[in-house]
Design a protein around this motif. Structure first.
Motif, PDB file in Angstrom:
ATOM      1  N   GLY A   1       8.850  58.716 -12.090  1.00  8.41           N
ATOM      2  CA  GLY A   1       9.107  59.775 -13.065  1.00  8.41           C
ATOM      3  C   GLY A   1      10.521  59.697 -13.586  1.00  8.41           C
ATOM      4  O   GLY A   1      11.022  58.628 -13.915  1.00  8.41           O
ATOM      5  N   ASP A   2      11.188  60.841 -13.628  1.00  9.87           N
ATOM      6  CA  ASP A   2      12.568  60.930 -14.106  1.00  9.87           C
ATOM      7  C   ASP A   2      13.507  60.968 -12.902  1.00  9.87           C
ATOM      8  O   ASP A   2      13.205  61.623 -11.900  1.00  9.87           O
ATOM      9  CB  ASP A   2      12.733  62.208 -14.946  1.00  9.87           C
ATOM     10  CG  ASP A   2      14.032  62.226 -15.731  1.00  9.87           C
ATOM     11  OD1 ASP A   2      15.105  62.321 -15.099  1.00  9.87           O
ATOM     12  OD2 ASP A   2      13.961  62.147 -16.973  1.00  9.87           O
ATOM     13  N   PRO A   3      14.661  60.277 -12.956  1.00 15.09           N
ATOM     14  CA  PRO A   3      15.593  60.305 -11.816  1.00 15.09           C
ATOM     15  C   PRO A   3      16.323  61.633 -11.649  1.00 15.09           C
ATOM     16  O   PRO A   3      17.066  61.806 -10.685  1.00 15.09           O
ATOM     17  CB  PRO A   3      16.574  59.171 -12.144  1.00 15.09           C
ATOM     18  CG  PRO A   3      16.505  59.022 -13.626  1.00 15.09           C
ATOM     19  CD  PRO A   3      15.091  59.330 -13.996  1.00 15.09           C
ATOM     20  N   ASP A   4      16.092  62.566 -12.567  1.00 20.78           N
ATOM     21  CA  ASP A   4      16.671  63.907 -12.466  1.00 20.78           C
ATOM     22  C   ASP A   4      15.662  64.830 -11.784  1.00 20.78           C
ATOM     23  O   ASP A   4      14.592  65.100 -12.331  1.00 20.78           O
ATOM     24  CB  ASP A   4      16.997  64.436 -13.864  1.00 20.78           C
ATOM     25  CG  ASP A   4      17.632  65.826 -13.829  1.00 20.78           C
ATOM     26  OD1 ASP A   4      17.733  66.415 -12.725  1.00 20.78           O
ATOM     27  OD2 ASP A   4      18.019  66.321 -14.903  1.00 20.78           O
ATOM     28  N   PRO A   5      15.981  65.347 -10.591  1.00 23.55           N
ATOM     29  CA  PRO A   5      15.037  66.212  -9.861  1.00 23.55           C
ATOM     30  C   PRO A   5      14.583  67.429 -10.666  1.00 23.55           C
ATOM     31  O   PRO A   5      13.462  67.902 -10.480  1.00 23.55           O
ATOM     32  CB  PRO A   5      15.839  66.634  -8.622  1.00 23.55           C
ATOM     33  CG  PRO A   5      16.834  65.549  -8.430  1.00 23.55           C
ATOM     34  CD  PRO A   5      17.217  65.112  -9.815  1.00 23.55           C
ATOM     35  N   GLU A   6      15.433  67.928 -11.552  1.00 28.27           N
ATOM     36  CA  GLU A   6      15.069  69.102 -12.334  1.00 28.27           C
ATOM     37  C   GLU A   6      13.970  68.799 -13.344  1.00 28.27           C
ATOM     38  O   GLU A   6      13.278  69.695 -13.813  1.00 28.27           O
ATOM     39  CB  GLU A   6      16.308  69.655 -13.063  1.00 28.27           C
ATOM     40  CG  GLU A   6      17.381  70.220 -12.131  1.00 28.27           C
ATOM     41  CD  GLU A   6      16.846  71.304 -11.211  1.00 28.27           C
ATOM     42  OE1 GLU A   6      16.093  72.176 -11.693  1.00 28.27           O
ATOM     43  OE2 GLU A   6      17.164  71.278 -10.003  1.00 28.27           O
ATOM     44  N   LYS A   7      13.806  67.536 -13.691  1.00 31.19           N
ATOM     45  CA  LYS A   7      12.794  67.129 -14.667  1.00 31.19           C
ATOM     46  C   LYS A   7      11.612  66.420 -14.013  1.00 31.19           C
ATOM     47  O   LYS A   7      10.687  65.993 -14.702  1.00 31.19           O
ATOM     48  CB  LYS A   7      13.422  66.198 -15.711  1.00 31.19           C
ATOM     49  CG  LYS A   7      14.578  66.810 -16.486  1.00 31.19           C
ATOM     50  CD  LYS A   7      15.193  65.799 -17.428  1.00 31.19           C
ATOM     51  CE  LYS A   7      16.396  66.383 -18.163  1.00 31.19           C
ATOM     52  NZ  LYS A   7      17.055  65.378 -19.041  1.00 31.19           N
ATOM     53  N   ASN A   8      11.648  66.299 -12.695  1.00 29.89           N
ATOM     54  CA  ASN A   8      10.631  65.538 -11.961  1.00 29.89           C
ATOM     55  C   ASN A   8      10.189  66.349 -10.739  1.00 29.89           C
ATOM     56  O   ASN A   8      10.858  66.332  -9.703  1.00 29.89           O
ATOM     57  CB  ASN A   8      11.222  64.188 -11.536  1.00 29.89           C
ATOM     58  CG  ASN A   8      10.221  63.288 -10.827  1.00 29.89           C
ATOM     59  OD1 ASN A   8       9.236  63.746 -10.261  1.00 29.89           O
ATOM     60  ND2 ASN A   8      10.487  61.991 -10.843  1.00 29.89           N
ATOM     61  N   PRO A   9       9.064  67.075 -10.830  1.00 27.86           N
ATOM     62  CA  PRO A   9       8.624  67.947  -9.728  1.00 27.86           C
ATOM     63  C   PRO A   9       8.455  67.223  -8.395  1.00 27.86           C
ATOM     64  O   PRO A   9       8.831  67.751  -7.351  1.00 27.86           O
ATOM     65  CB  PRO A   9       7.277  68.481 -10.234  1.00 27.86           C
ATOM     66  CG  PRO A   9       7.385  68.412 -11.724  1.00 27.86           C
ATOM     67  CD  PRO A   9       8.169  67.165 -12.000  1.00 27.86           C
ATOM     68  N   ARG A  10       7.896  66.011  -8.433  1.00 30.13           N
ATOM     69  CA  ARG A  10       7.702  65.280  -7.177  1.00 30.13           C
ATOM     70  C   ARG A  10       9.042  64.918  -6.542  1.00 30.13           C
ATOM     71  O   ARG A  10       9.225  65.045  -5.328  1.00 30.13           O
ATOM     72  CB  ARG A  10       6.871  64.022  -7.428  1.00 30.13           C
ATOM     73  CG  ARG A  10       6.721  63.152  -6.184  1.00 30.13           C
ATOM     74  CD  ARG A  10       5.738  62.041  -6.378  1.00 30.13           C
ATOM     75  NE  ARG A  10       5.718  61.132  -5.240  1.00 30.13           N
ATOM     76  CZ  ARG A  10       4.859  60.138  -5.091  1.00 30.13           C
ATOM     77  NH1 ARG A  10       3.929  59.925  -6.013  1.00 30.13           N
ATOM     78  NH2 ARG A  10       4.905  59.359  -4.029  1.00 30.13           N
ATOM     79  N   LEU A  11       9.985  64.459  -7.364  1.00 24.40           N
ATOM     80  CA  LEU A  11      11.306  64.110  -6.846  1.00 24.40           C
ATOM     81  C   LEU A  11      12.014  65.353  -6.326  1.00 24.40           C
ATOM     82  O   LEU A  11      12.690  65.317  -5.289  1.00 24.40           O
ATOM     83  CB  LEU A  11      12.136  63.443  -7.939  1.00 24.40           C
ATOM     84  CG  LEU A  11      13.580  63.088  -7.566  1.00 24.40           C
ATOM     85  CD1 LEU A  11      13.619  62.170  -6.352  1.00 24.40           C
ATOM     86  CD2 LEU A  11      14.286  62.442  -8.746  1.00 24.40           C
ATOM     87  N   ARG A  12      11.865  66.449  -7.039  1.00 24.17           N
ATOM     88  CA  ARG A  12      12.493  67.702  -6.611  1.00 24.17           C
ATOM     89  C   ARG A  12      12.002  68.110  -5.226  1.00 24.17           C
ATOM     90  O   ARG A  12      12.777  68.528  -4.368  1.00 24.17           O
ATOM     91  CB  ARG A  12      12.175  68.792  -7.638  1.00 24.17           C
ATOM     92  CG  ARG A  12      12.964  70.073  -7.450  1.00 24.17           C
ATOM     93  CD  ARG A  12      12.878  70.909  -8.710  1.00 24.17           C
ATOM     94  NE  ARG A  12      13.472  72.219  -8.500  1.00 24.17           N
ATOM     95  CZ  ARG A  12      12.851  73.362  -8.733  1.00 24.17           C
ATOM     96  NH1 ARG A  12      11.615  73.366  -9.167  1.00 24.17           N
ATOM     97  NH2 ARG A  12      13.452  74.517  -8.539  1.00 24.17           N
ATOM     98  N   LEU A  13      10.698  67.986  -5.003  1.00 25.25           N
ATOM     99  CA  LEU A  13      10.127  68.319  -3.700  1.00 25.25           C
ATOM    100  C   LEU A  13      10.631  67.358  -2.630  1.00 25.25           C
ATOM    101  O   LEU A  13      10.946  67.763  -1.510  1.00 25.25           O
ATOM    102  CB  LEU A  13       8.594  68.264  -3.772  1.00 25.25           C
ATOM    103  CG  LEU A  13       7.841  68.533  -2.471  1.00 25.25           C
ATOM    104  CD1 LEU A  13       8.181  69.908  -1.924  1.00 25.25           C
ATOM    105  CD2 LEU A  13       6.341  68.402  -2.697  1.00 25.25           C
ATOM    106  N   ALA A  14      10.723  66.064  -2.967  1.00 24.85           N
ATOM    107  CA  ALA A  14      11.187  65.060  -2.006  1.00 24.85           C
ATOM    108  C   ALA A  14      12.631  65.322  -1.601  1.00 24.85           C
ATOM    109  O   ALA A  14      12.995  65.206  -0.416  1.00 24.85           O
ATOM    110  CB  ALA A  14      11.050  63.656  -2.603  1.00 24.85           C
ATOM    111  N   VAL A  15      13.463  65.676  -2.567  1.00 29.06           N
ATOM    112  CA  VAL A  15      14.868  65.978  -2.276  1.00 29.06           C
ATOM    113  C   VAL A  15      14.968  67.242  -1.431  1.00 29.06           C
ATOM    114  O   VAL A  15      15.764  67.319  -0.480  1.00 29.06           O
ATOM    115  CB  VAL A  15      15.670  66.140  -3.589  1.00 29.06           C
ATOM    116  CG1 VAL A  15      17.068  66.705  -3.311  1.00 29.06           C
ATOM    117  CG2 VAL A  15      15.777  64.797  -4.299  1.00 29.06           C
ATOM    118  N   LYS A  16      14.147  68.234  -1.743  1.00 26.58           N
ATOM    119  CA  LYS A  16      14.150  69.487  -0.982  1.00 26.58           C
ATOM    120  C   LYS A  16      13.756  69.223   0.473  1.00 26.58           C
ATOM    121  O   LYS A  16      14.370  69.756   1.406  1.00 26.58           O
ATOM    122  CB  LYS A  16      13.181  70.473  -1.628  1.00 26.58           C
ATOM    123  CG  LYS A  16      13.278  71.906  -1.114  1.00 26.58           C
ATOM    124  CD  LYS A  16      12.328  72.809  -1.863  1.00 26.58           C
ATOM    125  CE  LYS A  16      12.468  74.266  -1.449  1.00 26.58           C
ATOM    126  NZ  LYS A  16      13.715  74.878  -1.912  1.00 26.58           N
TER     127      LYS A  16
END
Length: 246
Positions: free
Chosen positions: A39-54
């Motif tokens: 997806g997008d390397p910005d967690p705010e624009k990428n729900p899956r990445l945001r969850l992974a970072v959280k």
């Protein structure tokens, strides 16, 4: 509960926390990298990445490690990973779901199959056991955040589906789609969660005896030690008297 908290305590008693933590960081970093690449390397624009970072922050992963994992996704020579779910039966017919991220599907399939076979179990077709589980979001809090009534009220106000509390903590369940939104709301009312993740929650659990529990522990340990395996879910529960002997 579904046995997850007892299982965590059993692992702790086995004195494997350092090894488990190191392996967990590796798996969390892989999920971050893959999520950022897909997806997008910005967690705010990428729900899956945001969850992974959280999830990584909940496990106290250092910020620089998280940032490195995201930057790795931008490297042109990064391997392509496939998400593959394996379903099967362990000793005593216990249902097990194995989620993997792999750059070599033949290797992973061969390894997972061998773990099941050596444990006296067998792999099934996709869907053979997952119909007995619900796919949900799960947010964990320690008992120290408050009593069951306080957590239930906060969870319902945040839009959660259900809450379970036992002697080890509070477990808040959401739909897959609302996990991030509910998590953000709970951050404000209860503080930072100890874990936030997508789970397969068993609809019914099966209590096992000591011999079966030992066989299942060996199988799950083998699976979790494999670098391609991201998570292992089961539907067995360990009675207190059996857990005391492990």
């Amino acid at each position: 509960m579904s046995g997850h908290s007892k299982w965590a305590n059993i692992q702790h008693r086995k004195g494997k926390q350092d090894a488990i933590r190191s392996k967990m960081f590796s798996k969390l970093a892989k999920e971050i990298t893959v999520a950022a690449k897909m997806g997008d390397p910005d967690p705010e624009k990428n729900p899956r990445l945001r969850l992974a970072v959280k999830a990584a922050k909940a496990q106290s992963m250092p910020k620089d490690v998280i940032d490195r994992a995201i930057k790795k996704s931008l490297m042109g020579d990064m391997a392509d990973y496939a998400e593959i779910r394996y379903e099967g039966y362990g000793p005593n017919g216990i249902a097990i779901i194995v989620e993997t991220l792999t750059d070599n599907t033949n290797r992973t399939a061969s390894n997972v199959r061998s773990y099941f076979t050596k444990a006296g179990g067998n792999l099934g077709q996709t869907g053979s056991v997952s119909h007995g589980f619900d796919r949900l979001g799960q947010i964990d809090y320690p008992l120290s955040v408050g009593d069951a009534d306080k957590v239930l009220e906060a969870a319902l106000e945040a839009g959660a589906e259900d809450v379970e509390t036992d002697e080890d903590g509070h477990y808040i369940y959401t739909t897959v789609e609302t996990l991030s939104e509910v998590g953000d709301a709970l951050d404000k009312s209860l503080g930072e969660a100890s874990d936030t993740k997508l789970v397969w929650k068993p609809q019914v659990t099966t209590e096992v005896d000591l011999e079966t529990a030992q066989k299942l522990m060996r199988l799950i340990d083998a699976l979790e030690e494999d670098d391609d395996v991201q998570s292992v879910t089961h539907n067995f529960d360990v009675p207190e008297d059996v857990a005391a002997q492990l």
